[in-house]
Design an enzyme around this catalytic site. Structure first.
Site, PDB file in Angstrom:
ATOM      1  N   LYS A 141       0.832  -1.209   0.000  1.00 35.61           N
ATOM      2  CA  LYS A 141       0.000   0.000   0.000  1.00 35.61           C
ATOM      3  C   LYS A 141       0.869   1.263   0.000  1.00 35.61           C
ATOM      4  O   LYS A 141       0.685   2.159  -0.824  1.00 35.61           O
ATOM      5  CB  LYS A 141      -0.914   0.000   1.244  1.00 35.61           C
ATOM      6  N   ASN A 142       1.804   1.344   0.929  1.00 29.60           N
ATOM      7  CA  ASN A 142       2.548   2.590   1.066  1.00 29.60           C
ATOM      8  C   ASN A 142       3.479   2.850  -0.109  1.00 29.60           C
ATOM      9  O   ASN A 142       3.805   4.009  -0.392  1.00 29.60           O
ATOM     10  CB  ASN A 142       3.326   2.606   2.386  1.00 29.60           C
ATOM     11  N   CYS A 154      -5.444   8.265   8.917  1.00 33.43           N
ATOM     12  CA  CYS A 154      -5.719   7.654  10.219  1.00 33.43           C
ATOM     13  C   CYS A 154      -5.447   8.625  11.354  1.00 33.43           C
ATOM     14  O   CYS A 154      -4.553   9.453  11.288  1.00 33.43           O
ATOM     15  CB  CYS A 154      -4.857   6.419  10.396  1.00 33.43           C
ATOM     16  N   ARG A 179      -8.939  -0.091   3.959  1.00 35.53           N
ATOM     17  CA  ARG A 179      -7.957   0.819   3.388  1.00 35.53           C
ATOM     18  C   ARG A 179      -6.687   0.082   2.996  1.00 35.53           C
ATOM     19  O   ARG A 179      -5.968   0.539   2.100  1.00 35.53           O
ATOM     20  CB  ARG A 179      -7.574   1.906   4.409  1.00 35.53           C
ATOM     21  N   ASP A 188       3.701   0.387  12.206  1.00 37.02           N
ATOM     22  CA  ASP A 188       2.498  -0.172  11.582  1.00 37.02           C
ATOM     23  C   ASP A 188       2.232  -1.622  11.999  1.00 37.02           C
ATOM     24  O   ASP A 188       1.197  -2.183  11.640  1.00 37.02           O
ATOM     25  CB  ASP A 188       2.594  -0.086  10.051  1.00 37.02           C
ATOM     26  N   ARG A 225       0.895  14.362  13.499  1.00 34.67           N
ATOM     27  CA  ARG A 225       1.397  14.216  12.125  1.00 34.67           C
ATOM     28  C   ARG A 225       1.573  15.564  11.408  1.00 34.67           C
ATOM     29  O   ARG A 225       0.897  15.864  10.418  1.00 34.67           O
ATOM     30  CB  ARG A 225       0.501  13.269  11.324  1.00 34.67           C
TER      31      ARG A 225
END
Ligand code: UD1
Length: 420
Positions: free
Chosen positions: A22-23, A118, A400, A308, A123
């Site tokens: 995903k990232n 999220c 997601r 994560d 952040r």
């Protein structure tokens, strides 16, 4: 269908193929804005974050189309007719901040709403801004948006990151790839997804060196062509989630299509806890022969233990005898999962950035809620271990990041379904 229900207690058994990261794909979709010609991306997971990011770049003039499952053709925008990423999409996806660098360097103009994604901490984006400003961009914050402009081409510069931020490293790297002259970024993130982005840029004609080390050197080029195909690396967090679920249920699972080196920080901790982790080519097999032992975990930038994977490991540790300690060093608000695990019988105390977990003999099913993507993954692990049924609300968070989740879980013997 925003609820996932699990009937727990079955050890997971079998083999499964891990999807693309995903990232990595989110950053690479943003990087397609830099290209002149189409590109075909392979190993792309069909998850909601990818759908949202595709929607965002399409709104900026790109055109994405699934050629076949997991193969996405992307036609980059030809001009900056639309420099503004729409708020209703951007707010769903924090990674949309990765549009700043590519849009600025390619078209000299961008407007992106902030933030999204999220809810795991403050952040901030200061390092992104510092880097892009260092290359000569003018950035203004106004009414929840960032407006970026450049006067002509960006210019190469020497940039030091106070923290090895993944997103800031990626944004600056993309911007610098079309800047005039050389850029040196120091104290960069070394995550595999950063390296995948650098490899992608180089395959498109960029000159990026040193990705995976502390310093990245970029010699700017005037254009990135595109064309051809590029395969995304496997998702180490998806793989890690299944590895933890295997250990947590006392199962025996082989994750295929992984890069074992990327999973070493997790494999090492699972071995320390007493699980058996065997490398078999591009697969990792996790099984449990003896009762697990308590461990201490500290999240760190790669190659440290990934933030994560922190929540999933917390779920695992709830039933491991003894006291385990987790220290979260990356995001200050990533222990919301503890309250949900407590509803299932977990004994966890949170003090600032530290969580202390006292192992209990077993969890029981309950109604719980995902508070973010990886908290949702942790609840999957907990639900698979628990006696009785667990109903996980806010399943959209899980969607997601996990491609064909139920199909994969069922293939391993889990009993799982959706409820409205
Ligand atoms: C990326 C990953 C996310 C992962 C995280 C850390 C994507 C799409 N997301 O997020 O899954 O959990 O890396 O591995 O790739 N920070 C600042 N200023 C900045 C930027 C970051 O202080 O300008 C801080 C953050 O608040 C956080 C830390 O740096 O405390 C790490 O953040 P960062 O590495 O930037 O994470 P993301 O790129 O957002």
């Amino acid at each position: 269908m925003d609820k996932i229900v699990l009937a727990g207690g079955n050890p997971l058994q079998g083999r499964l193929r891990i999807s693309g990261a995903k990232n990595a794909v989110l950053a690479i979709l943003c990087a397609t804005i830099l290209l002149r010609e189409e590109i075909v991306l392979e190993n792309v997971p069909d998850i909601s974050d990818v759908q949202v990011m595709s929607g965002i770049i399409n709104s900026l003039g790109a055109a994405t189309v699934w050629e076949e499952p997991e193969v996405l053709r992307v036609k980059p925008p030809a001009s900056a007719a639309e420099a503004e990423a729409p708020y209703h999409m951007v707010k769903k996806l924090r990674a949309s901040n990765l549009l700043l660098g590519p849009m600025l360097t390619r078209f000299g103009d961008v407007r992106v709403s902030l933030p999204g994604g999220c809810n795991i901490g403050v952040r901030p984006m200061d390092l992104h801004f510092k880097g892009l400003a260092g290359l000569g961009a003018t950035l203004l914050l106004d009414h929840g948006s960032v407006r970026g402009r450049t006067d002509g081409r960006l210019t190469g510069a020497r940039i030091y990151l106070d923290f090895p931020s993944v997103g800031a490293t990626e944004n600056i790297m993309m911007a610098a790839s079309l800047a005039e002259g050389q850029t040196l970024i120091e104290n960069v993130a070394k995550e595999p997804e950063v390296v995948d982005l650098a490899n992608f840029l180089n395959a498109m004609g960029a000159r990026v060196r040193g990705a995976g080390t502390d310093v990245i050197k970029i010699d700017g080029v005037t254009e990135l062509k595109g064309g051809g195909r590029y395969a995304i690396i496997p998702d180490r967090i998806e793989a890690g989630t299944f590895m933890v679920a295997a250990a947590a249920t006392g199962g025996d699972v082989t994750v295929e299509n992984v890069i074992p080196l990327h999973l070493e920080p997790l494999s090492a901790k699972l071995r320390e806890a007493g699980a058996v982790v065997r490398e078999e080519g591009d697969s990792l097999r996790v099984s449990v022969d003896n009762p697990l032992r308590s461990i201490d975990v500290k999240t760190m930038p790669y190659p440290g233990f990934p933030t994560d994977m922190q929540s999933q490991v917390m779920a695992l540790l709830t039933t491991v005898p003894g006291t385990s300690v987790i220290v979260e060093n990356i995001f200050e608000n990533r222990f919301m999962i503890a309250d949900e695990l407590k509803r299932m019988g977990g004994r966890i105390k949170v003090e600032g950035r530290m969580a202390v977990i006292e192992g209990v003999p077993g969890l029981y099913g309950a109604q719980v809620k995902a508070t973010d993507l990886r908290a949702g993954a942790a609840l999957l692990v907990a639900g698979l271990m628990a006696a009785g049924e667990t109903e996980i609300g806010n399943a959209h968070f899980i969607d997601r990041g996990y491609h064909r989740l139920e199909e994969k879980l069922i293939s391993l013997g889990a009993r799982v379904w959706r409820n409205t």
